[in-house]
Write a protein that holds these residues in place. Structure first.
Motif, PDB file in Angstrom:
ATOM      1  N   PHE A   1     -49.623  19.808  16.348  1.00 39.62           N
ATOM      2  CA  PHE A   1     -48.967  20.492  15.241  1.00 39.62           C
ATOM      3  C   PHE A   1     -47.542  19.975  15.073  1.00 39.62           C
ATOM      4  CE2 PHE A   1     -51.955  24.017  16.469  1.00 39.62           C
ATOM      5  CZ  PHE A   1     -52.688  24.007  15.294  1.00 39.62           C
ATOM      6  N   ALA A   2     -47.088  19.920  13.831  1.00 38.94           N
ATOM      7  CA  ALA A   2     -45.693  19.646  13.522  1.00 38.94           C
ATOM      8  C   ALA A   2     -45.146  20.863  12.792  1.00 38.94           C
ATOM      9  CB  ALA A   2     -45.561  18.401  12.650  1.00 38.94           C
ATOM     10  N   SER A   3     -43.969  21.331  13.207  1.00 38.29           N
ATOM     11  CA  SER A   3     -43.435  22.548  12.621  1.00 38.29           C
ATOM     12  C   SER A   3     -41.922  22.478  12.500  1.00 38.29           C
ATOM     13  CB  SER A   3     -43.825  23.761  13.470  1.00 38.29           C
ATOM     14  OG  SER A   3     -43.189  24.932  12.994  1.00 38.29           O
ATOM     15  N   GLY A   4     -41.415  23.004  11.416  1.00 37.29           N
ATOM     16  CA  GLY A   4     -39.974  23.126  11.249  1.00 37.29           C
ATOM     17  C   GLY A   4     -39.466  24.484  11.661  1.00 37.29           C
ATOM     18  N   TYR A   5     -40.342  25.330  12.232  1.00 34.00           N
ATOM     19  CA  TYR A   5     -39.977  26.691  12.608  1.00 34.00           C
ATOM     20  C   TYR A   5     -40.065  26.919  14.112  1.00 34.00           C
ATOM     21  CZ  TYR A   5     -40.907  27.215   7.619  1.00 34.00           C
ATOM     22  OH  TYR A   5     -40.906  27.053   6.257  1.00 34.00           O
ATOM     23  N   GLY A   6     -40.006  25.858  14.901  1.00 35.44           N
ATOM     24  CA  GLY A   6     -40.152  26.005  16.340  1.00 35.44           C
ATOM     25  C   GLY A   6     -41.581  26.385  16.687  1.00 35.44           C
ATOM     26  N   ASP A   7     -41.767  27.034  17.847  1.00 33.75           N
ATOM     27  CA  ASP A   7     -43.106  27.411  18.297  1.00 33.75           C
ATOM     28  C   ASP A   7     -43.436  28.866  17.986  1.00 33.75           C
ATOM     29  OD1 ASP A   7     -43.758  24.919  19.225  1.00 33.75           O
ATOM     30  OD2 ASP A   7     -43.027  25.304  21.259  1.00 33.75           O
ATOM     31  N   THR A   8     -42.635  29.521  17.141  1.00 30.62           N
ATOM     32  CA  THR A   8     -42.853  30.933  16.838  1.00 30.62           C
ATOM     33  C   THR A   8     -44.254  31.192  16.309  1.00 30.62           C
ATOM     34  OG1 THR A   8     -40.510  31.185  16.331  1.00 30.62           O
ATOM     35  CG2 THR A   8     -42.000  32.902  15.528  1.00 30.62           C
ATOM     36  N   LEU A   9     -44.727  30.326  15.406  1.00 31.30           N
ATOM     37  CA  LEU A   9     -46.034  30.525  14.791  1.00 31.30           C
ATOM     38  C   LEU A   9     -47.184  30.060  15.685  1.00 31.30           C
ATOM     39  CD1 LEU A   9     -45.167  29.330  11.157  1.00 31.30           C
ATOM     40  CD2 LEU A   9     -45.180  31.661  12.064  1.00 31.30           C
ATOM     41  N   LEU A  10     -46.857  29.498  16.857  1.00 32.53           N
ATOM     42  CA  LEU A  10     -47.897  28.942  17.725  1.00 32.53           C
ATOM     43  C   LEU A  10     -48.050  29.721  19.025  1.00 32.53           C
ATOM     44  CD1 LEU A  10     -46.979  25.157  17.317  1.00 32.53           C
ATOM     45  CD2 LEU A  10     -48.766  26.421  16.102  1.00 32.53           C
ATOM     46  N   ARG A  11     -47.342  30.852  19.142  1.00 29.36           N
ATOM     47  CA  ARG A  11     -47.335  31.580  20.412  1.00 29.36           C
ATOM     48  C   ARG A  11     -48.707  32.101  20.814  1.00 29.36           C
ATOM     49  NH1 ARG A  11     -41.818  35.150  19.542  1.00 29.36           N
ATOM     50  NH2 ARG A  11     -40.331  33.450  19.876  1.00 29.36           N
ATOM     51  N   HIS A  12     -49.532  32.452  19.856  1.00 28.95           N
ATOM     52  CA  HIS A  12     -50.820  33.073  20.184  1.00 28.95           C
ATOM     53  C   HIS A  12     -52.003  32.153  19.891  1.00 28.95           C
ATOM     54  CE1 HIS A  12     -48.561  36.703  20.836  1.00 28.95           C
ATOM     55  NE2 HIS A  12     -48.080  36.663  19.602  1.00 28.95           N
ATOM     56  N   VAL A  13     -51.742  30.863  19.791  1.00 26.94           N
ATOM     57  CA  VAL A  13     -52.840  29.918  19.573  1.00 26.94           C
ATOM     58  C   VAL A  13     -53.674  29.838  20.845  1.00 26.94           C
ATOM     59  CG1 VAL A  13     -53.416  27.524  19.089  1.00 26.94           C
ATOM     60  CG2 VAL A  13     -51.540  28.620  17.864  1.00 26.94           C
ATOM     61  N   GLU A  14     -54.985  30.030  20.709  1.00 20.21           N
ATOM     62  CA  GLU A  14     -55.860  30.172  21.865  1.00 20.21           C
ATOM     63  C   GLU A  14     -56.490  28.867  22.324  1.00 20.21           C
ATOM     64  OE1 GLU A  14     -58.426  30.434  18.213  1.00 20.21           O
ATOM     65  OE2 GLU A  14     -56.420  31.093  18.819  1.00 20.21           O
ATOM     66  N   PHE A  15     -56.280  27.767  21.609  1.00 21.67           N
ATOM     67  CA  PHE A  15     -56.907  26.501  21.988  1.00 21.67           C
ATOM     68  C   PHE A  15     -55.834  25.492  22.412  1.00 21.67           C
ATOM     69  CE2 PHE A  15     -56.503  26.812  17.357  1.00 21.67           C
ATOM     70  CZ  PHE A  15     -55.650  25.744  17.086  1.00 21.67           C
ATOM     71  N   PRO A  16     -56.214  24.479  23.236  1.00 21.90           N
ATOM     72  CA  PRO A  16     -55.234  23.489  23.680  1.00 21.90           C
ATOM     73  C   PRO A  16     -54.649  22.719  22.504  1.00 21.90           C
ATOM     74  CG  PRO A  16     -57.244  23.370  25.004  1.00 21.90           C
ATOM     75  CD  PRO A  16     -57.549  24.270  23.846  1.00 21.90           C
TER      76      PRO A  16
ATOM     77  N   ALA B   1     -49.825   9.907  23.712  1.00 19.89           N
ATOM     78  CA  ALA B   1     -50.199   9.510  25.070  1.00 19.89           C
ATOM     79  C   ALA B   1     -50.747  10.694  25.862  1.00 19.89           C
ATOM     80  CB  ALA B   1     -48.990   8.906  25.786  1.00 19.89           C
ATOM     81  N   LYS B   2     -50.210  11.883  25.613  1.00 20.67           N
ATOM     82  CA  LYS B   2     -50.644  13.073  26.351  1.00 20.67           C
ATOM     83  C   LYS B   2     -51.939  13.676  25.820  1.00 20.67           C
ATOM     84  CE  LYS B   2     -46.004  14.672  27.622  1.00 20.67           C
ATOM     85  NZ  LYS B   2     -44.961  15.702  27.349  1.00 20.67           N
ATOM     86  N   ILE B   3     -52.188  13.486  24.540  1.00 21.49           N
ATOM     87  CA  ILE B   3     -53.251  14.254  23.894  1.00 21.49           C
ATOM     88  C   ILE B   3     -54.628  13.945  24.475  1.00 21.49           C
ATOM     89  CG2 ILE B   3     -53.808  12.659  21.994  1.00 21.49           C
ATOM     90  CD1 ILE B   3     -53.273  16.441  21.635  1.00 21.49           C
ATOM     91  N   ALA B   4     -54.861  12.700  24.886  1.00 23.31           N
ATOM     92  CA  ALA B   4     -56.170  12.335  25.432  1.00 23.31           C
ATOM     93  C   ALA B   4     -56.429  12.996  26.774  1.00 23.31           C
ATOM     94  CB  ALA B   4     -56.278  10.818  25.562  1.00 23.31           C
ATOM     95  N   ALA B   5     -55.357  13.395  27.495  1.00 24.21           N
ATOM     96  CA  ALA B   5     -55.510  14.010  28.805  1.00 24.21           C
ATOM     97  C   ALA B   5     -55.736  15.509  28.716  1.00 24.21           C
ATOM     98  CB  ALA B   5     -54.269  13.732  29.660  1.00 24.21           C
ATOM     99  N   MET B   6     -55.576  16.074  27.525  1.00 24.05           N
ATOM    100  CA  MET B   6     -55.741  17.516  27.392  1.00 24.05           C
ATOM    101  C   MET B   6     -57.209  17.901  27.409  1.00 24.05           C
ATOM    102  SD  MET B   6     -52.912  18.530  24.501  1.00 24.05           S
ATOM    103  CE  MET B   6     -53.458  20.235  24.558  1.00 24.05           C
ATOM    104  N   PRO B   7     -57.527  19.102  27.946  1.00 21.30           N
ATOM    105  CA  PRO B   7     -58.926  19.536  27.929  1.00 21.30           C
ATOM    106  C   PRO B   7     -59.399  19.794  26.529  1.00 21.30           C
ATOM    107  CG  PRO B   7     -57.488  21.330  28.592  1.00 21.30           C
ATOM    108  CD  PRO B   7     -56.623  20.097  28.527  1.00 21.30           C
ATOM    109  N   ALA B   8     -60.676  19.523  26.289  1.00 21.67           N
ATOM    110  CA  ALA B   8     -61.233  19.783  24.954  1.00 21.67           C
ATOM    111  C   ALA B   8     -61.218  21.271  24.670  1.00 21.67           C
ATOM    112  CB  ALA B   8     -62.669  19.254  24.866  1.00 21.67           C
ATOM    113  N   ALA B   9     -60.996  21.616  23.413  1.00 19.28           N
ATOM    114  CA  ALA B   9     -61.010  23.031  23.027  1.00 19.28           C
ATOM    115  C   ALA B   9     -62.419  23.573  23.155  1.00 19.28           C
ATOM    116  CB  ALA B   9     -60.496  23.185  21.600  1.00 19.28           C
ATOM    117  N   ARG B  10     -62.514  24.867  23.338  1.00 16.88           N
ATOM    118  CA  ARG B  10     -63.835  25.493  23.439  1.00 16.88           C
ATOM    119  C   ARG B  10     -64.441  25.678  22.063  1.00 16.88           C
ATOM    120  NH1 ARG B  10     -61.906  30.255  27.648  1.00 16.88           N
ATOM    121  NH2 ARG B  10     -61.359  28.865  29.363  1.00 16.88           N
ATOM    122  N   ALA B  11     -65.729  25.517  21.992  1.00 13.93           N
ATOM    123  CA  ALA B  11     -66.412  25.704  20.706  1.00 13.93           C
ATOM    124  C   ALA B  11     -66.373  27.152  20.283  1.00 13.93           C
ATOM    125  CB  ALA B  11     -67.838  25.227  20.821  1.00 13.93           C
TER     126      ALA B  11
END
Length: 278
Positions: free
Chosen positions: A235-250, A268-278
């Motif tokens: 995600f790219a945001s101009g409002y900091g992480d306020t809108l992303l605090r309750h996002v449930e997926f990686p 570089a980091k994104i490939a190492a992250m766990p896949a989101a749950r279906a």
């Protein structure tokens, strides 16, 4: 592997009176036990205590993080989220909810006088409970990644990335930068168009602005993940992480305006992250 003092360490080895935690004699028992285990551990380790994010770290982590990080053993709220905690993302929130987790092959970067040091690590997150059984802290231990996790991608490997950005100038610029990095990139301005494009073909990464016309980037990602559970999200945001605090997926997030090296680091980091749950 780590150039640290071989003598045993414990909370009694340090003066904590000026720290945010105060004198160790007044600490709750779970904090003292967790800190003693951490300070005497041979692997780089961090302890996050309380929702204020007071941080304690051991000699091994101090050597890994570099001289600019701070004085061991911490005991204060860091001005910048340490790389292991930043990379843990949603896994850290799950640990706060009481779930121990392991993230394999996470790429971390630390700044040293000789330059940026990048390595892959396995991150082990363990909830620490207080006397009432509530999670009061999270212990994070770094172990060198297994050989399978630390293998480099095949030469010439690239990511297929969908960029969703309603500012057309920004969209064009991001797509061109991604192509310059060697990736395939397509852009669209509207989330409905993005969903249609993802229905026609698979993408490795969804790179979306949080604020979009008609639908938020978070809701767009949720819908996309229903059909493509292995999709990685930035995600790219101009409002900091306020809108992303309750996002449930990686996910990873970039604060606008972001720099070129921040975008490269996120990819570089994104490939190492766990896949989101279906």
């Amino acid at each position: 592997m780590f150039d640290t003092d071989k003598s045993a360490r414990s909370t009694a080895s340090y003066d904590w009176s000026a720290s945010a935690l105060g004198e160790a004699a007044r600490w709750p028992l779970p904090l003292r036990l967790a800190a003693d285990l951490l300070l005497n551990a041979p692997l780089p380790s961090l302890l996050v205590w309380g929702r204020e994010m007071v941080l304690v770290f051991n000699e091994a982590y101090g050597a890994l993080a570099g001289p600019g990080y701070g004085r061991t053993p911490g005991g204060s709220v860091p001005p910048v989220m340490p790389p292991p905690l930043a990379a843990a993302g949603e896994a850290l929130q799950q640990a706060w909810r009481g779930e121990p987790l392991v993230l394999s092959g996470v790429q971390l970067a630390f700044r040293h006088p000789e330059g940026l040091r990048e390595e892959r690590w396995d991150l082990r997150l363990t909830p620490v409970r207080d006397e009432a059984g509530q999670v009061a802290g999270v212990l994070l231990t770094l172990a060198p990644a297994s050989p399978a996790a630390s293998e480099d991608p095949a030469p010439g490997a690239s990511l297929r990335i969908l960029v969703v950005e309603d500012n057309l100038d920004s969209q064009y610029l991001v797509c061109e930068m991604l192509k310059a990095f060697g990736h395939e990139a397509e852009g669209t301005a509207h989330p409905d168009d993005a969903l249609a494009m993802m229905a026609r073909q698979r993408y490795d990464v969804l790179f979306s602005d949080v604020s979009l016309p008609g639908m938020s980037g978070v809701d767009l990602a949720r819908r996309a993940l229903q059909d493509q559970p292995a999709l990685r999200v930035i995600f790219a945001s101009g409002y900091g992480d306020t809108l992303l605090r309750h996002v449930e997926f990686p996910h990873l997030s970039l604060q606008k305006p972001y720099e070129l090296d921040q975008l490269q680091d996120a990819l570089a980091k994104i490939a190492a992250m766990p896949a989101a749950r279906a």
